[in-house]
Design an enzyme around this catalytic site. Structure first.
Site, mmCIF file in Angstrom:
data_model
loop_
_atom_site.group_PDB
_atom_site.id
_atom_site.type_symbol
_atom_site.label_atom_id
_atom_site.label_comp_id
_atom_site.label_asym_id
_atom_site.label_seq_id
_atom_site.Cartn_x
_atom_site.Cartn_y
_atom_site.Cartn_z
ATOM 1 N N MET A 212 -13.527 -72.080 -10.820
ATOM 2 C CA MET A 212 -14.583 -72.362 -9.846
ATOM 3 C C MET A 212 -13.995 -72.484 -8.450
ATOM 4 O O MET A 212 -12.925 -73.063 -8.266
ATOM 5 C CB MET A 212 -15.282 -73.685 -10.195
ATOM 6 C CG MET A 212 -15.932 -73.726 -11.558
ATOM 7 S SD MET A 212 -17.261 -72.541 -11.758
ATOM 8 C CE MET A 212 -18.570 -73.310 -10.813
ATOM 9 N N HIS A 214 -13.967 -73.848 -4.553
ATOM 10 C CA HIS A 214 -13.959 -75.135 -3.847
ATOM 11 C C HIS A 214 -13.005 -76.071 -4.598
ATOM 12 O O HIS A 214 -13.238 -76.398 -5.771
ATOM 13 C CB HIS A 214 -15.351 -75.780 -3.715
ATOM 14 C CG HIS A 214 -15.385 -76.776 -2.600
ATOM 15 N ND1 HIS A 214 -15.954 -76.510 -1.369
ATOM 16 C CD2 HIS A 214 -14.848 -78.020 -2.494
ATOM 17 C CE1 HIS A 214 -15.798 -77.560 -0.576
ATOM 18 N NE2 HIS A 214 -15.108 -78.487 -1.237
ATOM 19 N N LEU A 215 -11.976 -76.462 -3.865
ATOM 20 C CA LEU A 215 -10.937 -77.323 -4.446
ATOM 21 C C LEU A 215 -11.565 -78.491 -5.219
ATOM 22 O O LEU A 215 -12.472 -79.147 -4.715
ATOM 23 C CB LEU A 215 -10.055 -77.866 -3.317
ATOM 24 C CG LEU A 215 -8.870 -78.721 -3.747
ATOM 25 C CD1 LEU A 215 -7.812 -77.847 -4.414
ATOM 26 C CD2 LEU A 215 -8.272 -79.458 -2.549
ATOM 27 N N HIS A 216 -11.087 -78.710 -6.439
ATOM 28 C CA HIS A 216 -11.612 -79.842 -7.213
ATOM 29 C C HIS A 216 -10.508 -80.433 -8.082
ATOM 30 O O HIS A 216 -9.789 -79.711 -8.757
ATOM 31 C CB HIS A 216 -12.812 -79.440 -8.076
ATOM 32 C CG HIS A 216 -12.575 -78.202 -8.883
ATOM 33 N ND1 HIS A 216 -12.672 -76.935 -8.362
ATOM 34 C CD2 HIS A 216 -12.244 -78.034 -10.183
ATOM 35 C CE1 HIS A 216 -12.411 -76.046 -9.296
ATOM 36 N NE2 HIS A 216 -12.133 -76.687 -10.423
ATOM 37 N N MET A 217 -10.404 -81.748 -8.023
ATOM 38 C CA MET A 217 -9.448 -82.450 -8.877
ATOM 39 C C MET A 217 -10.220 -83.018 -10.066
ATOM 40 O O MET A 217 -11.219 -83.729 -9.886
ATOM 41 C CB MET A 217 -8.776 -83.582 -8.099
ATOM 42 C CG MET A 217 -7.717 -84.306 -8.916
ATOM 43 S SD MET A 217 -7.077 -85.772 -8.078
ATOM 44 C CE MET A 217 -8.397 -86.935 -8.372
#
Ligand code: AMP
Length: 296
Positions: A212, A214-217
């Site tokens: 996906m 958009h940077l996501h942690m």
């Protein structure tokens, strides 16, 4: 960089830098032939080098410029190339579905020139979820935290920057404090989400090749007790080195000023199924799920 249908039966599919895009039989591509897998090809674009890695995941042949890719093999493609999945599939439909894979010039990198909108492709889904009040659990001036829409454990959140950063490969040393903040917020959310159950263990990290944009942690409890955890790929993405701890990403940014390219790690998704606690090998997902219920 984008994937354009030669016959314009669907909108161009945006290929974001370093973000794996899987294409195959779907309503979006208008491919109907059952001989084409739903996950026929995986494409990972490299914008700076202007090429893409194309990997055939489906069993039946796909071609690049008339040459069979072969199952589980990868091809580096530079320039504009045409991509086909099964000749008869295309001939059998009015809507032909061969794709033009256009790396083009530097001008192609960035927002697509064609009519595709950023929200039209599933890989853009996090952008709308960020503002979905039913998913949002925290917000400040730098980060937004949402519940993962398809949680792979009892508690599964995604911490995302407000700033539009595509993925870890777009990070630089100026983002060090943002990453620290994301990590801190993630730990606070984990603590808050299961206050009464101090035994719940969490991990905080990033997928080596995110699907996906958009940077996501990920903030994920280690029970992996969820009906959305269904496949070997799901399992291995959270329990092998494909899951990169937030601390490691922060360390890389602070010492190297960038995050390592981990594209080769997609191989780990095919690893045998092993319990993340006792490392026993299990034959299939139902057996694994049964095993981890008791192995806590
Ligand atoms: P990855 O890109 O591999 O790091 O993981 C993406 C995560 O986003 C997965 O855990 C998905 O379950 C989750 N996900 C996919 N689509 C959405 C969405 N529209 N809203 C919220 N979470 C999503």
């Amino acid at each position: 960089m984008y994937l354009q249908c030669c016959n314009h039966t669907h909108e161009p599919i945006m290929l974001l830098d370093g973000v794996a895009v899987t294409i195959g039989r779907s309503a979006g591509t208008k491919i109907l032939d059952k001989l084409c897998s739903r996950t026929q090809l995986q494409i990972v674009a490299n914008h700076s080098k202007k090429y893409a890695m194309v990997k055939q995941l489906g069993a039946n042949p796909s071609q690049i410029d008339g040459i069979n890719i072969g199952q589980d093999r990868k091809c580096d493609k530079k320039g504009t190339s045409s991509l086909k999945s099964r000749e008869n599939m295309h001939n059998s439909q009015k809507n032909k579905t061969s794709e033009n894979f256009d790396n083009g010039t530097a001008a192609d990198v960035g927002p697509p020139r064609a009519t595709v909108s950023k929200s039209s492709h599933w890989s853009q889904g996090l952008k709308s979820s960020m503002t979905d009040s039913s998913l949002q659990v925290y917000k400040d001036d730098r980060v937004i935290v949402i519940k993962d829409k398809y949680p792979k454990a009892k508690f599964h959140f995604l911490v995302m920057p407000v700033e539009n950063i595509v993925s870890t490969v777009h990070l630089n040393s100026a983002h060090a404090s943002l990453l620290d903040h994301m990590w801190k917020v993630g730990r606070d959310i984990a603590k808050r989400s299961c206050d009464d159950d101090t035994k719940t263990r969490f991990r905080y990290g990033y997928h080596a090749v995110p699907s996906m944009s958009h940077l996501h942690m990920h903030v994920i409890s280690q029970d992996f007790d969820s009906p959305s955890l269904k496949t070997k790929k799901h399992w291995n993405s959270f329990t092998t080195e494909y899951f990169v701890d937030a601390e490691d990403i922060i360390h890389e940014i602070k010492t190297e000023g960038k995050v390592k390219n981990r594209r080769h790690m997609t191989e780990l998704l095919k690893n045998a199924l092993r319990c993340h606690i006792c490392h026993t090998e299990l034959k299939n997902m139902p057996q694994l799920k049964k095993h981890i219920k008791d192995c806590r």
